[in-house]
Design a protein around this motif. Structure first.
Motif, PDB file in Angstrom:
ATOM      1  N   LEU A 195     -13.981  -3.171  -2.647  1.00 50.15           N
ATOM      2  CA  LEU A 195     -13.536  -2.075  -1.788  1.00 50.15           C
ATOM      3  C   LEU A 195     -12.392  -1.263  -2.393  1.00 50.15           C
ATOM      4  O   LEU A 195     -12.429  -0.043  -2.389  1.00 50.15           O
ATOM      5  N   HIS A 196     -11.372  -1.925  -2.881  1.00 50.24           N
ATOM      6  CA  HIS A 196     -10.175  -1.198  -3.313  1.00 50.24           C
ATOM      7  C   HIS A 196     -10.427  -0.500  -4.661  1.00 50.24           C
ATOM      8  O   HIS A 196     -10.976  -1.121  -5.581  1.00 50.24           O
ATOM      9  N   PRO A 197     -10.014   0.759  -4.804  1.00 45.39           N
ATOM     10  CA  PRO A 197     -10.229   1.452  -6.082  1.00 45.39           C
ATOM     11  C   PRO A 197      -9.638   0.712  -7.280  1.00 45.39           C
ATOM     12  O   PRO A 197     -10.212   0.753  -8.375  1.00 45.39           O
ATOM     13  N   TYR A 198      -8.527   0.009  -7.085  1.00 48.14           N
ATOM     14  CA  TYR A 198      -7.942  -0.735  -8.212  1.00 48.14           C
ATOM     15  C   TYR A 198      -8.845  -1.907  -8.603  1.00 48.14           C
ATOM     16  O   TYR A 198      -9.083  -2.150  -9.788  1.00 48.14           O
ATOM     17  N   ALA A 248      -6.128  -3.132   1.382  1.00 48.96           N
ATOM     18  CA  ALA A 248      -5.035  -2.213   1.734  1.00 48.96           C
ATOM     19  C   ALA A 248      -5.341  -0.859   1.108  1.00 48.96           C
ATOM     20  O   ALA A 248      -4.938  -0.583  -0.025  1.00 48.96           O
ATOM     21  N   CYS A 249      -6.109  -0.043   1.820  1.00 46.79           N
ATOM     22  CA  CYS A 249      -6.488   1.279   1.310  1.00 46.79           C
ATOM     23  C   CYS A 249      -6.915   2.143   2.485  1.00 46.79           C
ATOM     24  O   CYS A 249      -7.696   1.694   3.330  1.00 46.79           O
ATOM     25  N   PHE A 250      -6.431   3.386   2.524  1.00 51.89           N
ATOM     26  CA  PHE A 250      -6.767   4.277   3.651  1.00 51.89           C
ATOM     27  C   PHE A 250      -8.259   4.583   3.724  1.00 51.89           C
ATOM     28  O   PHE A 250      -8.765   4.905   4.787  1.00 51.89           O
ATOM     29  N   LEU A 251      -8.943   4.498   2.595  1.00 53.96           N
ATOM     30  CA  LEU A 251     -10.390   4.764   2.619  1.00 53.96           C
ATOM     31  C   LEU A 251     -11.101   3.799   3.551  1.00 53.96           C
ATOM     32  O   LEU A 251     -12.149   4.103   4.102  1.00 53.96           O
ATOM     33  N   HIS A 252     -10.513   2.612   3.722  1.00 55.71           N
ATOM     34  CA  HIS A 252     -11.159   1.583   4.538  1.00 55.71           C
ATOM     35  C   HIS A 252     -10.391   1.304   5.825  1.00 55.71           C
ATOM     36  O   HIS A 252     -10.998   1.091   6.866  1.00 55.71           O
ATOM     37  N   GLY A 269       4.542   5.418  -0.450  1.00 59.26           N
ATOM     38  CA  GLY A 269       3.186   5.356   0.098  1.00 59.26           C
ATOM     39  C   GLY A 269       2.394   4.244  -0.562  1.00 59.26           C
ATOM     40  O   GLY A 269       2.929   3.171  -0.863  1.00 59.26           O
ATOM     41  N   CYS A 270       1.136   4.503  -0.828  1.00 56.39           N
ATOM     42  CA  CYS A 270       0.318   3.516  -1.549  1.00 56.39           C
ATOM     43  C   CYS A 270       0.819   3.465  -2.988  1.00 56.39           C
ATOM     44  O   CYS A 270       0.845   4.485  -3.682  1.00 56.39           O
ATOM     45  N   ARG A 271       1.185   2.279  -3.445  1.00 54.81           N
ATOM     46  CA  ARG A 271       1.773   2.156  -4.790  1.00 54.81           C
ATOM     47  C   ARG A 271       0.789   2.528  -5.894  1.00 54.81           C
ATOM     48  O   ARG A 271       1.184   2.771  -7.015  1.00 54.81           O
ATOM     49  N   PHE A 272      -0.487   2.545  -5.543  1.00 54.72           N
ATOM     50  CA  PHE A 272      -1.510   2.836  -6.556  1.00 54.72           C
ATOM     51  C   PHE A 272      -1.810   4.339  -6.631  1.00 54.72           C
ATOM     52  O   PHE A 272      -2.535   4.767  -7.521  1.00 54.72           O
ATOM     53  N   HIS A 273      -1.227   5.158  -5.739  1.00 54.56           N
ATOM     54  CA  HIS A 273      -1.694   6.548  -5.623  1.00 54.56           C
ATOM     55  C   HIS A 273      -1.554   7.390  -6.899  1.00 54.56           C
ATOM     56  O   HIS A 273      -2.433   8.210  -7.185  1.00 54.56           O
ATOM     57  N   PRO A 274      -0.501   7.191  -7.752  1.00 58.71           N
ATOM     58  CA  PRO A 274      -0.442   8.041  -8.961  1.00 58.71           C
ATOM     59  C   PRO A 274      -1.611   7.800  -9.927  1.00 58.71           C
ATOM     60  O   PRO A 274      -1.883   8.637 -10.782  1.00 58.71           O
ATOM     61  N   ARG A 275      -2.281   6.661  -9.805  1.00 57.92           N
ATOM     62  CA  ARG A 275      -3.383   6.345 -10.741  1.00 57.92           C
ATOM     63  C   ARG A 275      -4.758   6.328 -10.062  1.00 57.92           C
ATOM     64  O   ARG A 275      -5.762   6.066 -10.704  1.00 57.92           O
ATOM     65  N   CYS A 276      -4.770   6.572  -8.761  1.00 51.71           N
ATOM     66  CA  CYS A 276      -6.016   6.382  -8.015  1.00 51.71           C
ATOM     67  C   CYS A 276      -6.914   7.621  -8.094  1.00 51.71           C
ATOM     68  O   CYS A 276      -6.475   8.720  -7.733  1.00 51.71           O
ATOM     69  N   PRO A 277      -8.162   7.458  -8.528  1.00 51.74           N
ATOM     70  CA  PRO A 277      -9.060   8.617  -8.602  1.00 51.74           C
ATOM     71  C   PRO A 277      -9.468   9.143  -7.228  1.00 51.74           C
ATOM     72  O   PRO A 277     -10.020  10.233  -7.127  1.00 51.74           O
ATOM     73  N   PHE A 278      -9.195   8.389  -6.158  1.00 50.92           N
ATOM     74  CA  PHE A 278      -9.596   8.805  -4.808  1.00 50.92           C
ATOM     75  C   PHE A 278      -8.403   9.187  -3.938  1.00 50.92           C
ATOM     76  O   PHE A 278      -8.532   9.301  -2.720  1.00 50.92           O
ATOM     77  N   ALA A 279      -7.220   9.350  -4.548  1.00 49.33           N
ATOM     78  CA  ALA A 279      -6.002   9.581  -3.753  1.00 49.33           C
ATOM     79  C   ALA A 279      -6.114  10.830  -2.893  1.00 49.33           C
ATOM     80  O   ALA A 279      -6.677  11.853  -3.306  1.00 49.33           O
ATOM     81  N   LYS A 322      -2.298  11.923   2.195  1.00 49.27           N
ATOM     82  CA  LYS A 322      -1.618  10.901   3.002  1.00 49.27           C
ATOM     83  C   LYS A 322      -1.242   9.651   2.183  1.00 49.27           C
ATOM     84  O   LYS A 322      -0.362   8.885   2.584  1.00 49.27           O
ATOM     85  N   CYS A 323      -1.898   9.451   1.038  1.00 46.97           N
ATOM     86  CA  CYS A 323      -1.665   8.227   0.255  1.00 46.97           C
ATOM     87  C   CYS A 323      -0.247   8.170  -0.315  1.00 46.97           C
ATOM     88  O   CYS A 323       0.253   7.083  -0.621  1.00 46.97           O
ATOM     89  N   SER A 324       0.382   9.342  -0.496  1.00 44.90           N
ATOM     90  CA  SER A 324       1.746   9.319  -1.028  1.00 44.90           C
ATOM     91  C   SER A 324       2.778   9.318   0.108  1.00 44.90           C
ATOM     92  O   SER A 324       3.974   9.271  -0.139  1.00 44.90           O
ATOM     93  N   GLU A 376       2.214   3.769   3.686  1.00 47.70           N
ATOM     94  CA  GLU A 376       1.668   2.618   2.952  1.00 47.70           C
ATOM     95  C   GLU A 376       0.507   2.022   3.739  1.00 47.70           C
ATOM     96  O   GLU A 376       0.673   1.664   4.911  1.00 47.70           O
ATOM     97  N   PRO A 377      -0.671   1.905   3.138  1.00 49.26           N
ATOM     98  CA  PRO A 377      -1.800   1.320   3.884  1.00 49.26           C
ATOM     99  C   PRO A 377      -1.573  -0.166   4.134  1.00 49.26           C
ATOM    100  O   PRO A 377      -1.114  -0.885   3.253  1.00 49.26           O
ATOM    101  N   ALA A 378      -1.869  -0.606   5.359  1.00 51.12           N
ATOM    102  CA  ALA A 378      -1.740  -2.027   5.695  1.00 51.12           C
ATOM    103  C   ALA A 378      -2.941  -2.785   5.155  1.00 51.12           C
ATOM    104  O   ALA A 378      -3.991  -2.204   4.876  1.00 51.12           O
TER     105      ALA A 378
HETATM  106 FE1  SF4 Z   1      -6.302   5.239  -3.506  1.00 53.36          FE
HETATM  107 FE2  SF4 Z   1      -5.249   6.205  -1.246  1.00 53.36          FE
HETATM  108 FE3  SF4 Z   1      -6.674   3.949  -1.216  1.00 53.36          FE
HETATM  109 FE4  SF4 Z   1      -4.252   4.000  -2.318  1.00 53.36          FE
HETATM  110  S1  SF4 Z   1      -4.742   4.319  -0.158  1.00 53.36           S
HETATM  111  S2  SF4 Z   1      -6.060   3.051  -3.150  1.00 53.36           S
HETATM  112  S3  SF4 Z   1      -4.235   6.030  -3.245  1.00 53.36           S
HETATM  113  S4  SF4 Z   1      -7.428   6.000  -1.725  1.00 53.36           S
END
Ligand code: SF4
Length: 342
Positions: A249-252, A318-322, A287-297, A300-302, A305-307
């Motif tokens: 699920l998580h982009p990372y 922990a991702c807003f997509l889900h 925000g989401c610590r992964f957002h600077p590298r996330c291809p789906f950012a 709201k991701c910055s 912080e997604p729970a």
């Molecule tokens: Fe990417 Fe946003 Fe999900 Fe973080 S919350 S992993 S930046 S889509």
């Protein structure tokens, strides 16, 4: 029913950063582990995976009492390990052992192998010379080393044999939990499978629990029952090992899966290449610590912080997509049995 052996609750380890020599002032904190929760059942393996610097080794050091948690708790056998002292602490040190990445640097070059294997027993138990010799011979045999090899020094062994010595030393006190910190990554590819198979065989034989730390998701998948994916001090996805691969699920995690060797030759995979380096844990992105590298950012991701929420039974992310699709309150705890701790 399987019992819980270890439970980490909201574990935090911050390292202060100081400036100045005579009058040092704390100017910030490196948030190496930031609210990590997970549990390990008896006889099972929990894999912690992530890039170098994500906090997985610091978490392991806290469990081994080589570092002290800043906040949060770790329970082993129902006891808070930060409160152990005297005989209980001694027992704990015998019950939890570690095998590290580089067997050459973790074994004293000046000691004969039989003394290296015997050392934890000499320090922690009172055995006669005869009993000690028998114990050393027994554990060396269990890991596939002949008794006469005990007279040699570590440099006389191959990398795989040295790692067998490290495993024998860890086994000598009959532990319940072994922390395996990148146990095969320094070994030749040709002998990695042998060490993985040995560890699995020992787990079945002695009902050992493992905390497996690795950067390679393929290794974690092969060895683990449950997996927690860490990024910059936090667990961003947790699931049963097979589920994590089948339903990433998580982009990372997707990027880690795409970078791992396919389990079968010829299986095609769309590679996700991450841009940039892992940001500093001294100043993690908002925000989401992964957002600077996330291809789906998304914008709201910055901002927030997604729970960590349960997207499927026992599968948390922990991702807003889900999390936007999941109607449930914040869930910050992961558990190897998919339950929240009480
Ligand atoms: Fe990417 Fe946003 Fe999900 Fe973080 S919350 S992993 S930046 S889509």
């Amino acid at each position: 029913m399987t019992e819980l052996l270890l439970e980490a609750r909201a574990a935090q380890k911050y390292f202060p950063v100081q400036k100045g020599l005579l009058f040092a002032k704390t100017v910030g904190h490196i948030k190496a582990v930031d609210g990590v929760s997970f549990s390990i059942e008896e006889g099972k393996t929990f894999g912690l995976v992530g890039e170098s610097g994500c906090g997985k080794t610091t978490m392991a050091k806290c469990i081994l009492l080589l570092e002290k948690l800043t906040s949060g708790q770790v329970f082993v056998g129902g006891r808070d390990i930060s409160k152990l002292n005297g005989e209980q602490l001694k027992q704990y040190r015998g019950m939890v052992q570690a095998v590290f990445q580089d067997p050459y640097s973790s074994l004293s070059p000046r000691m004969r192998v039989r003394d290296i294997v015997a050392e934890p027993v000499v320090v922690n138990r009172r055995l006669s010379r005869k009993e000690l010799k028998e114990r050393v011979t027994e554990v060396m045999g269990v890991v596939g080393l002949h008794e006469e090899m005990g007279n040699r020094y570590p440099h006389e062994f191959s990398g795989g044999q040295r790692q067998r010595v490290a495993v024998a030393r860890a086994l000598s006190l009959s532990p319940k939990l072994m922390v395996l910190d990148e146990p095969i990554s320094a070994l030749d590819v040709s002998i990695r499978a042998q060490i993985m198979n040995l560890l699995r065989q020992l787990q079945a034989q002695y009902s050992l629990s493992y905390l497996l730390i690795a950067h390679d998701l393929a290794v974690v998948r092969h060895m683990s029952d449950q997996v927690g994916v860490m990024y910059l001090g936090k667990i961003v996805e947790y699931a049963d090992s097979n589920e994590l691969y089948a339903k990433t699920l998580h982009p990372y995690t997707k990027a880690l899966v795409s970078a791992a060797m396919p389990s079968e030759p010829g299986v095609r995979r769309d590679e996700i290449v991450l841009s940039g380096e892992v940001p500093s844990p001294l100043n993690p992105p908002p925000g989401c610590r992964f957002h600077p590298r996330c291809p789906f950012a998304m914008p709201k991701c910055s901002e927030g912080e997604p729970a960590l929420v349960e997207a499927f039974p026992g599968h948390k992310v922990a991702c807003f997509l889900h999390s936007d699709k999941v109607a449930q309150p914040e869930a910050t705890t992961v558990s190897s049995n998919g339950k929240k701790p009480s």
